[in-house]
Design a protein around this motif. Sequence first.
Motif, short mmCIF file in Angstrom:
data_model
loop_
_atom_site.label_atom_id
_atom_site.label_comp_id
_atom_site.label_asym_id
_atom_site.label_seq_id
_atom_site.Cartn_x
_atom_site.Cartn_y
_atom_site.Cartn_z
N ARG A 16 0.82 -1.21 0.00
CA ARG A 16 0.00 0.00 0.00
C ARG A 16 0.86 1.26 0.00
NH1 ARG A 16 -2.46 3.98 2.13
NH2 ARG A 16 -4.70 4.24 2.12
N ASP A 17 1.92 1.28 0.79
CA ASP A 17 2.77 2.47 0.86
C ASP A 17 3.43 2.77 -0.48
OD1 ASP A 17 2.14 2.78 3.52
OD2 ASP A 17 4.00 1.86 4.25
N VAL A 18 3.87 1.74 -1.19
CA VAL A 18 4.49 1.93 -2.50
C VAL A 18 3.46 2.45 -3.50
CG1 VAL A 18 5.57 0.72 -4.44
CG2 VAL A 18 6.29 0.21 -2.11
N VAL A 19 2.27 1.89 -3.47
CA VAL A 19 1.21 2.33 -4.38
C VAL A 19 0.89 3.80 -4.12
CG1 VAL A 19 -1.21 2.04 -5.00
CG2 VAL A 19 0.26 0.02 -4.71
N GLU A 20 0.70 4.14 -2.86
CA GLU A 20 0.36 5.52 -2.51
C GLU A 20 1.46 6.49 -2.96
OE1 GLU A 20 -0.19 8.07 1.52
OE2 GLU A 20 -1.24 6.14 1.45
N GLU A 21 2.70 6.16 -2.69
CA GLU A 21 3.81 7.04 -3.06
C GLU A 21 3.95 7.16 -4.57
OE1 GLU A 21 6.86 9.68 -3.08
OE2 GLU A 21 5.45 9.20 -1.49
N THR A 22 3.75 6.08 -5.28
CA THR A 22 3.83 6.11 -6.75
C THR A 22 2.76 7.03 -7.33
OG1 THR A 22 4.75 3.88 -6.79
CG2 THR A 22 3.75 4.70 -8.84
N ILE A 23 1.55 6.90 -6.85
CA ILE A 23 0.47 7.76 -7.34
C ILE A 23 0.74 9.21 -6.97
CG2 ILE A 23 -2.00 8.28 -7.16
CD1 ILE A 23 -1.32 5.71 -8.77
N ARG A 24 1.18 9.47 -5.74
CA ARG A 24 1.46 10.83 -5.31
C ARG A 24 2.56 11.48 -6.15
NH1 ARG A 24 4.83 13.79 -3.56
NH2 ARG A 24 6.35 12.19 -3.08
N ALA A 25 3.57 10.70 -6.50
CA ALA A 25 4.70 11.25 -7.25
C ALA A 25 4.40 11.40 -8.75
CB ALA A 25 5.93 10.37 -7.06
N CYS A 26 3.63 10.48 -9.31
CA CYS A 26 3.47 10.44 -10.76
C CYS A 26 2.19 11.10 -11.28
CB CYS A 26 3.53 9.00 -11.25
SG CYS A 26 5.12 8.22 -10.91
N ALA A 27 1.11 11.00 -10.55
CA ALA A 27 -0.17 11.53 -11.05
C ALA A 27 -0.11 13.01 -11.42
CB ALA A 27 -1.29 11.27 -10.04
N PRO A 28 0.55 13.85 -10.63
CA PRO A 28 0.57 15.28 -11.00
C PRO A 28 1.35 15.57 -12.28
CG PRO A 28 1.22 14.98 -8.70
CD PRO A 28 1.13 13.62 -9.32
N ASN A 38 -5.12 18.38 -3.98
CA ASN A 38 -4.29 17.91 -2.87
C ASN A 38 -3.80 16.52 -3.26
OD1 ASN A 38 -3.33 16.63 -0.53
ND2 ASN A 38 -4.71 17.78 0.79
N TRP A 39 -2.60 16.43 -3.80
CA TRP A 39 -2.10 15.16 -4.36
C TRP A 39 -1.86 14.10 -3.29
CZ3 TRP A 39 -3.25 14.43 -9.06
CH2 TRP A 39 -3.34 15.50 -9.92
N GLN A 40 -1.51 14.52 -2.09
CA GLN A 40 -1.33 13.54 -1.02
C GLN A 40 -2.66 12.86 -0.72
OE1 GLN A 40 1.44 12.34 0.44
NE2 GLN A 40 0.08 10.91 1.48
N ARG A 41 -3.70 13.64 -0.56
CA ARG A 41 -5.03 13.07 -0.28
C ARG A 41 -5.53 12.23 -1.44
NH1 ARG A 41 -7.89 10.23 2.02
NH2 ARG A 41 -10.09 10.62 2.20
N TYR A 42 -5.28 12.68 -2.67
CA TYR A 42 -5.66 11.92 -3.86
C TYR A 42 -4.98 10.56 -3.86
CZ TYR A 42 -6.06 10.73 -8.82
OH TYR A 42 -6.32 10.09 -10.01
N ALA A 43 -3.68 10.55 -3.55
CA ALA A 43 -2.94 9.29 -3.51
C ALA A 43 -3.47 8.36 -2.42
CB ALA A 43 -1.46 9.57 -3.30
N GLU A 44 -3.82 8.92 -1.28
CA GLU A 44 -4.40 8.13 -0.20
C GLU A 44 -5.72 7.49 -0.63
OE1 GLU A 44 -4.74 10.87 3.05
OE2 GLU A 44 -2.55 10.99 3.31
N ARG A 45 -6.58 8.28 -1.26
CA ARG A 45 -7.88 7.74 -1.72
C ARG A 45 -7.69 6.65 -2.77
NH1 ARG A 45 -9.15 13.17 -2.13
NH2 ARG A 45 -9.25 13.00 -4.40
N THR A 46 -6.74 6.85 -3.67
CA THR A 46 -6.49 5.87 -4.72
C THR A 46 -5.97 4.57 -4.11
OG1 THR A 46 -6.03 7.67 -6.26
CG2 THR A 46 -5.32 5.47 -6.91
N ALA A 47 -5.05 4.67 -3.16
CA ALA A 47 -4.54 3.47 -2.49
C ALA A 47 -5.64 2.80 -1.66
CB ALA A 47 -3.35 3.82 -1.60
#
Length: 86
Positions: A16-28, A38-47
């Motif tokens: 989960r942590d890897v998925v969240e960090e990947t989305i947070r770093a790459c989605a924007p 809020n990319w951090q919150r977006y990554a949390e929701r996606t994970a």
Amino acid sequence: MDAMIALRLRSNGHGRDVVEETIRACAPTIRDPQSGRNWQRYAERTANYAFGPTGDRDLERNERYRELWRKIERTEEKEQPQVRMR
């Protein structure tokens, strides 16, 4: 798209942590920088999706693709240049 990426990462054994960090770093990087999201919150929701009940259901629905996803990931790993340590 990010939800499917998160699901594929989970399917291939990433936590989960890897998925969240990947989305947070790459989605924007593929979106308008002025979106104000809020990319951090977006990554949390996606994970949360990928590792929650809906993600469980969608993994079952996509079971026929899991071996293909694994093959693609193994192929990508093999194509990475090898760095030798001396």
